[in-house]
Enzyme design. Structure first.
Site, mmCIF file in Angstrom:
data_model
loop_
_atom_site.group_PDB
_atom_site.id
_atom_site.type_symbol
_atom_site.label_atom_id
_atom_site.label_comp_id
_atom_site.label_asym_id
_atom_site.label_seq_id
_atom_site.Cartn_x
_atom_site.Cartn_y
_atom_site.Cartn_z
ATOM 1 N N TYR A 95 -6.562 6.762 4.061
ATOM 2 C CA TYR A 95 -6.785 5.734 3.035
ATOM 3 C C TYR A 95 -5.993 4.469 3.352
ATOM 4 O O TYR A 95 -6.528 3.349 3.339
ATOM 5 C CB TYR A 95 -6.402 6.237 1.627
ATOM 6 C CG TYR A 95 -6.271 5.076 0.692
ATOM 7 C CD1 TYR A 95 -7.415 4.471 0.169
ATOM 8 C CD2 TYR A 95 -5.031 4.495 0.417
ATOM 9 C CE1 TYR A 95 -7.323 3.337 -0.617
ATOM 10 C CE2 TYR A 95 -4.928 3.364 -0.360
ATOM 11 C CZ TYR A 95 -6.065 2.794 -0.880
ATOM 12 O OH TYR A 95 -5.977 1.657 -1.633
ATOM 13 N N GLU B 96 0.827 -1.215 0.000
ATOM 14 C CA GLU B 96 0.000 0.000 0.000
ATOM 15 C C GLU B 96 0.861 1.264 0.000
ATOM 16 O O GLU B 96 0.526 2.243 -0.657
ATOM 17 C CB GLU B 96 -0.957 0.004 1.196
ATOM 18 C CG GLU B 96 -2.126 -0.962 1.065
ATOM 19 C CD GLU B 96 -3.040 -0.631 -0.114
ATOM 20 O OE1 GLU B 96 -3.081 0.536 -0.562
ATOM 21 O OE2 GLU B 96 -3.698 -1.563 -0.616
ATOM 22 N N ASP C 228 -10.059 4.591 -3.200
ATOM 23 C CA ASP C 228 -8.963 5.118 -4.015
ATOM 24 C C ASP C 228 -9.550 5.643 -5.328
ATOM 25 O O ASP C 228 -10.778 5.742 -5.472
ATOM 26 C CB ASP C 228 -7.884 4.044 -4.252
ATOM 27 C CG ASP C 228 -8.378 2.913 -5.149
ATOM 28 O OD1 ASP C 228 -9.579 2.894 -5.511
ATOM 29 O OD2 ASP C 228 -7.554 2.051 -5.507
#
Ligand code: SF4
Length: 359
Positions: free
Chosen positions: A128, A45, A146
């Site tokens: 996020y 990520e 996203d």
């Protein structure tokens, strides 16, 4: 009124069409009890922030082979990790990656916390990424939004408010759809739908598991969504980079300050980057300009660097930076813009050090 999109329909599609990604535990493995390694999920990520899946894959595999656990990563030297990160861009991510690895190792016993609020306290983890790790690594029903998810939500619900103003509305829609069952697979399924079917330019609606409830498809508006507020054109900054090579092949590099653009990375000494940069050679020498500029685009500006090269004697005493021997210098340790400078200097003027080829 059309039916709302059903998460189950998307999960069935994901069970058959999930992308095979090196950091992912696919739906079949997951159903049989395999659980993702939170370290691998976190690493992927962080790398995927601002960078494409295709670009990240080889970096991810190399990082995992060099540092199989977060403790291994935390224990290595900054320069080693920054060097391996070179080329991925957005170097603040690499510095925060190391900080985070060290906090997880020192304060959490080498285990990532499985709580979104605790994840948010770690360096480099924003809302996020915390949501993505919570959902993907720990199968918690967090809302993961996203760019792919924004596009899918804008189309499924035919939302015409331009981004970024539409973000809260799109997030709310995503929240309403997030299921209590298999939320981790669901989060990845929406991303996969956006990446492979509901693509930016020509969505393959004929293959889409949400075609029946999709309002943009019904209204024929999918190609114009999501709407975006026009961007202000990026300014262009200018600069000068100085590439000095000593008689023994060593080259002069300096490590940039930790804070700021390319912080902590190696680079060529140079001027400030501005509208009218002042010359700032690191020593007196017979500087020769190569016949091309290195051009690079950062998030907020374009950069054009003049490249000056000089051959200097063994007694050279620069006011900045250190000489790196041909054996110690790896062009791949440089961030992309600095590698462009090196390529120009090498092509036009430098004697290529024997060991300084691209890996
Ligand atoms: S039907 Fe088309 S526009 Fe709608 S979600 Fe599917 S791919 Fe996207």
């Amino acid at each position: 009124m059309r039916d709302a999109p059903a998460p189950q329909d998307l999960l069935h599609w994901y069970d058959r069409h999930a992308r095979d990604l090196p950091w992912r535990v696919g739906p079949a493995a997951r159903a049989s009890g395999v659980r993702p390694d939170p370290y691998a999920v976190w690493l992927s990520e962080i790398m995927l922030q601002q960078t494409t899946v295709a670009a990240v894959k080889s970096y991810f595999e190399r990082f995992l082979s060099l540092w199989p656990t977060v403790g291994d990563l935390a224990a290595d030297e900054d320069g080693q990790v920054m060097g391996e990160w070179a080329g991925l861009g957005y170097y603040a991510r690499a510095r925060n990656l190391l900080k985070c690895a060290r906090v997880v190792t020192a304060e959490h016993g080498g285990h990532f916390p499985n709580d979104r609020a605790d994840l948010l306290k770690l360096p480099g983890i924003g809302p996020y990424t915390a949501a993505a790790i919570s959902a993907i690594a720990f199968d918690l029903p967090e809302v993961v939004v996203d760019g792919n998810v924004e596009r899918v939500m804008a189309r499924v619900f035919d939302i015409h408010t331009p981004l970024p103003a539409a973000k809260p509305q799109l997030t709310e829609r995503a929240r309403e759809l997030t299921p209590a069952q298999r939320p981790g697979d669901y989060a990845q399924a929406v991303m996969d739908l956006g990446a492979t079917i509901c693509t930016p330019k020509t969505p393959a609606c004929g293959l889409c598991p949400w075609r029946a409830p999709c309002r943009a498809f019904a209204n024929g508006t999918q190609a114009e969504l999501p709407k975006k507020t026009p961007k202000v054109p990026k300014p262009t900054r200018l600069g000068i980079a100085y590439v000095a090579q000593r008689d023994d092949g060593a080259v002069l590099l300096e490590r940039r300050p930790d804070k700021g653009l390319l912080g902590g990375m190696l680079g060529w000494p140079g001027s400030e980057w501005s509208d009218a940069p002042e010359p700032a050679p690191p020593m007196e020498a017979d500087w020769q300009e190569v016949g091309a500029e290195a051009r690079h685009t950062f998030t907020h500006f374009h950069l054009r660097l003049r490249v000056l090269v000089a051959e200097v004697g063994m007694a050279a005493e620069p006011t900045r930076g250190d000489f790196f021997s041909a054996a110690a210098f790896r062009p791949s340790d440089l961030p992309t813009v600095m590698r462009k400078v090196f390529d120009l200097a090498r092509a036009e003027a430098l004697n290529t050090p024997k060991d300084a080829s691209h890996r």
